[in-house]
Scaffold this motif. Sequence first.
Motif, PDB file in Angstrom:
ATOM      1  N   VAL A  33      41.070 -28.915  43.292  1.00 17.44           N
ATOM      2  CA  VAL A  33      39.953 -29.632  42.684  1.00 17.44           C
ATOM      3  C   VAL A  33      38.818 -29.699  43.699  1.00 17.44           C
ATOM      4  O   VAL A  33      39.047 -30.019  44.873  1.00 17.44           O
ATOM      5  CB  VAL A  33      40.358 -31.060  42.243  1.00 17.44           C
ATOM      6  CG1 VAL A  33      39.170 -31.800  41.648  1.00 17.44           C
ATOM      7  CG2 VAL A  33      41.493 -30.997  41.236  1.00 17.44           C
ATOM      8  N   GLN A  34      37.607 -29.428  43.232  1.00 14.99           N
ATOM      9  CA  GLN A  34      36.428 -29.545  44.085  1.00 14.99           C
ATOM     10  C   GLN A  34      35.244 -30.045  43.241  1.00 14.99           C
ATOM     11  O   GLN A  34      35.209 -29.868  42.023  1.00 14.99           O
ATOM     12  CB  GLN A  34      36.095 -28.203  44.741  1.00 14.99           C
ATOM     13  CG  GLN A  34      35.859 -27.079  43.763  1.00 14.99           C
ATOM     14  CD  GLN A  34      35.555 -25.766  44.460  1.00 14.99           C
ATOM     15  OE1 GLN A  34      35.156 -25.760  45.615  1.00 14.99           O
ATOM     16  NE2 GLN A  34      35.739 -24.659  43.759  1.00 14.99           N
ATOM     17  N   THR A  35      34.283 -30.663  43.908  1.00 18.12           N
ATOM     18  CA  THR A  35      33.104 -31.213  43.234  1.00 18.12           C
ATOM     19  C   THR A  35      31.997 -30.166  43.217  1.00 18.12           C
ATOM     20  O   THR A  35      31.663 -29.596  44.269  1.00 18.12           O
ATOM     21  CB  THR A  35      32.626 -32.477  43.946  1.00 18.12           C
ATOM     22  OG1 THR A  35      33.697 -33.427  43.995  1.00 18.12           O
ATOM     23  CG2 THR A  35      31.442 -33.090  43.213  1.00 18.12           C
ATOM     24  N   ASN A  60      27.272 -33.787  37.732  1.00 16.91           N
ATOM     25  CA  ASN A  60      28.159 -33.655  38.887  1.00 16.91           C
ATOM     26  C   ASN A  60      29.582 -33.613  38.349  1.00 16.91           C
ATOM     27  O   ASN A  60      30.110 -34.622  37.877  1.00 16.91           O
ATOM     28  CB  ASN A  60      27.981 -34.826  39.854  1.00 16.91           C
ATOM     29  CG  ASN A  60      26.627 -34.812  40.510  1.00 16.91           C
ATOM     30  OD1 ASN A  60      26.073 -33.749  40.782  1.00 16.91           O
ATOM     31  ND2 ASN A  60      26.074 -35.981  40.772  1.00 16.91           N
ATOM     32  N   ARG A  62      33.802 -32.177  38.302  1.00 15.19           N
ATOM     33  CA  ARG A  62      34.987 -31.796  39.089  1.00 15.19           C
ATOM     34  C   ARG A  62      35.533 -30.488  38.532  1.00 15.19           C
ATOM     35  O   ARG A  62      35.823 -30.391  37.342  1.00 15.19           O
ATOM     36  CB  ARG A  62      36.047 -32.891  39.017  1.00 15.19           C
ATOM     37  CG  ARG A  62      35.658 -34.140  39.754  1.00 15.19           C
ATOM     38  CD  ARG A  62      36.758 -35.186  39.789  1.00 15.19           C
ATOM     39  NE  ARG A  62      37.032 -35.727  38.459  1.00 15.19           N
ATOM     40  CZ  ARG A  62      38.166 -35.526  37.782  1.00 15.19           C
ATOM     41  NH1 ARG A  62      39.129 -34.770  38.309  1.00 15.19           N
ATOM     42  NH2 ARG A  62      38.333 -36.064  36.596  1.00 15.19           N
ATOM     43  N   LYS A  63      35.644 -29.532  39.391  1.00 17.07           N
ATOM     44  CA  LYS A  63      36.129 -28.207  38.999  1.00 17.07           C
ATOM     45  C   LYS A  63      37.599 -28.090  39.380  1.00 17.07           C
ATOM     46  O   LYS A  63      37.987 -28.321  40.530  1.00 17.07           O
ATOM     47  CB  LYS A  63      35.308 -27.128  39.696  1.00 17.07           C
ATOM     48  CG  LYS A  63      35.758 -25.717  39.389  1.00 17.07           C
ATOM     49  CD  LYS A  63      34.927 -24.718  40.169  1.00 17.07           C
ATOM     50  CE  LYS A  63      35.414 -23.301  39.948  1.00 17.07           C
ATOM     51  NZ  LYS A  63      34.636 -22.331  40.752  1.00 17.07           N
ATOM     52  N   GLU A  64      38.398 -27.726  38.401  1.00 22.78           N
ATOM     53  CA  GLU A  64      39.843 -27.632  38.606  1.00 22.78           C
ATOM     54  C   GLU A  64      40.309 -26.213  38.285  1.00 22.78           C
ATOM     55  O   GLU A  64      39.940 -25.653  37.253  1.00 22.78           O
ATOM     56  CB  GLU A  64      40.566 -28.635  37.705  1.00 22.78           C
ATOM     57  CG  GLU A  64      42.076 -28.565  37.776  1.00 22.78           C
ATOM     58  CD  GLU A  64      42.730 -29.528  36.800  1.00 22.78           C
ATOM     59  OE1 GLU A  64      42.205 -30.653  36.651  1.00 22.78           O
ATOM     60  OE2 GLU A  64      43.728 -29.155  36.164  1.00 22.78           O
ATOM     61  N   PHE A  78      36.628 -28.125  33.767  1.00 23.69           N
ATOM     62  CA  PHE A  78      35.569 -28.980  34.318  1.00 23.69           C
ATOM     63  C   PHE A  78      35.644 -30.361  33.672  1.00 23.69           C
ATOM     64  O   PHE A  78      35.908 -30.476  32.473  1.00 23.69           O
ATOM     65  CB  PHE A  78      34.185 -28.358  34.056  1.00 23.69           C
ATOM     66  CG  PHE A  78      34.012 -27.004  34.682  1.00 23.69           C
ATOM     67  CD1 PHE A  78      33.582 -26.882  35.989  1.00 23.69           C
ATOM     68  CD2 PHE A  78      34.294 -25.857  33.959  1.00 23.69           C
ATOM     69  CE1 PHE A  78      33.425 -25.623  36.563  1.00 23.69           C
ATOM     70  CE2 PHE A  78      34.135 -24.607  34.520  1.00 23.69           C
ATOM     71  CZ  PHE A  78      33.705 -24.487  35.827  1.00 23.69           C
ATOM     72  N   TYR A  79      35.409 -31.374  34.496  1.00 22.71           N
ATOM     73  CA  TYR A  79      35.411 -32.763  34.039  1.00 22.71           C
ATOM     74  C   TYR A  79      34.010 -33.343  34.266  1.00 22.71           C
ATOM     75  O   TYR A  79      33.518 -33.338  35.402  1.00 22.71           O
ATOM     76  CB  TYR A  79      36.442 -33.595  34.808  1.00 22.71           C
ATOM     77  CG  TYR A  79      37.862 -33.127  34.652  1.00 22.71           C
ATOM     78  CD1 TYR A  79      38.689 -33.654  33.668  1.00 22.71           C
ATOM     79  CD2 TYR A  79      38.397 -32.162  35.517  1.00 22.71           C
ATOM     80  CE1 TYR A  79      40.001 -33.235  33.537  1.00 22.71           C
ATOM     81  CE2 TYR A  79      39.705 -31.730  35.386  1.00 22.71           C
ATOM     82  CZ  TYR A  79      40.496 -32.265  34.395  1.00 22.71           C
ATOM     83  OH  TYR A  79      41.800 -31.842  34.260  1.00 22.71           O
ATOM     84  N   GLU A  88      34.936 -39.624  29.600  1.00 20.13           N
ATOM     85  CA  GLU A  88      35.274 -38.349  30.238  1.00 20.13           C
ATOM     86  C   GLU A  88      35.292 -37.230  29.195  1.00 20.13           C
ATOM     87  O   GLU A  88      35.876 -37.358  28.120  1.00 20.13           O
ATOM     88  CB  GLU A  88      36.630 -38.446  30.925  1.00 20.13           C
ATOM     89  CG  GLU A  88      36.933 -37.247  31.819  1.00 20.13           C
ATOM     90  CD  GLU A  88      38.257 -37.398  32.551  1.00 20.13           C
ATOM     91  OE1 GLU A  88      38.267 -37.282  33.784  1.00 20.13           O
ATOM     92  OE2 GLU A  88      39.285 -37.638  31.876  1.00 20.13           O
ATOM     93  N   THR A  90      36.015 -33.000  28.822  1.00 17.99           N
ATOM     94  CA  THR A  90      36.690 -31.884  29.480  1.00 17.99           C
ATOM     95  C   THR A  90      36.448 -30.608  28.698  1.00 17.99           C
ATOM     96  O   THR A  90      36.574 -30.591  27.470  1.00 17.99           O
ATOM     97  CB  THR A  90      38.206 -32.149  29.563  1.00 17.99           C
ATOM     98  OG1 THR A  90      38.427 -33.410  30.174  1.00 17.99           O
ATOM     99  CG2 THR A  90      38.902 -31.070  30.357  1.00 17.99           C
TER     100      THR A  90
END
Length: 285
Positions: A33-35, A60, A62-64, A78-79, A88, A90
């Motif tokens: 996971v990264q932003t 902004n 969160r990439k999973e 993506f979240y 939220e 998705t």
Amino acid sequence: MSERKVLSKYYPPDFDPSKITRTRGPKQAGPKVQTVRLMAPFSMKCTHCGEFIYKGRKFNARKETTDEKYYNITIFRFYIRCTRCSGEITFKTDPKNMDYECEKGAKRNFEPWREAKLNEETEEERLDRLEREEAERDAMKELETKVHDAKQEMAISDALDEIRSRNARIERADKEGTRTHVQAEDVDEARKRQEEEDAEAARRAFENRAMPDIGEEVIMEEETTDVPVQTPITVFAKKPKEKKDFGAALGLKKKALLANAGPPPKTAQPPPPSALLAGYDSDDD
């Protein structure tokens, strides 16, 4: 930028470099996971609050990295959060259709691959789909139908109450021995006849009404035998306007006045100039 190009750094007096050790933490379990900063790839509607999110809105996210793959192509998830209720949302990549797929939290407004599916479906499937969509869209129509039915029931109940009251009135009149069967036409004729009688009575009352005596005095014209005196008529004669003699004010005399005045009086004539200069001929003086 100049503050990052210094050659010397500050070290506190109690700094001990031997205390600094390199440690390795546990590896991250689960998907990576990264932003990241991204834009909404399609327009959508939030299922929590109904907010519309247009295509190109920045988030902004969160990439999973998921374990799913399509022909060895990694699928990412993506979240993001709704701009209104922070719910939220998705969605993930869809390499098969070269697009994105909305998973939860929102509903996509338009999906281009649906048109291809519509071309492939049979007549029965198409009829079933249309019936389902019709049932979903008919929520408002169903509410209007319920309101109409309720109004109709109220009208029917009012009519039944009126019928019951009329039957009770007829039954009570039958017991008392009065006439109950009265036609509507007879009622209209009786009402019309009554109105005509009232109008005739009012007309007669106004005709027979005497005007009150307000005591007006009658003035009789007396005949006179006197001969009227004729008043003299004043006649205005036009008088010519006297003209001012502006020449007299300037010392001028008109020829007419001089002719009427006669010959002018004789005056002493001045001596000739030769007589005045007679003594100035010689140079002896």
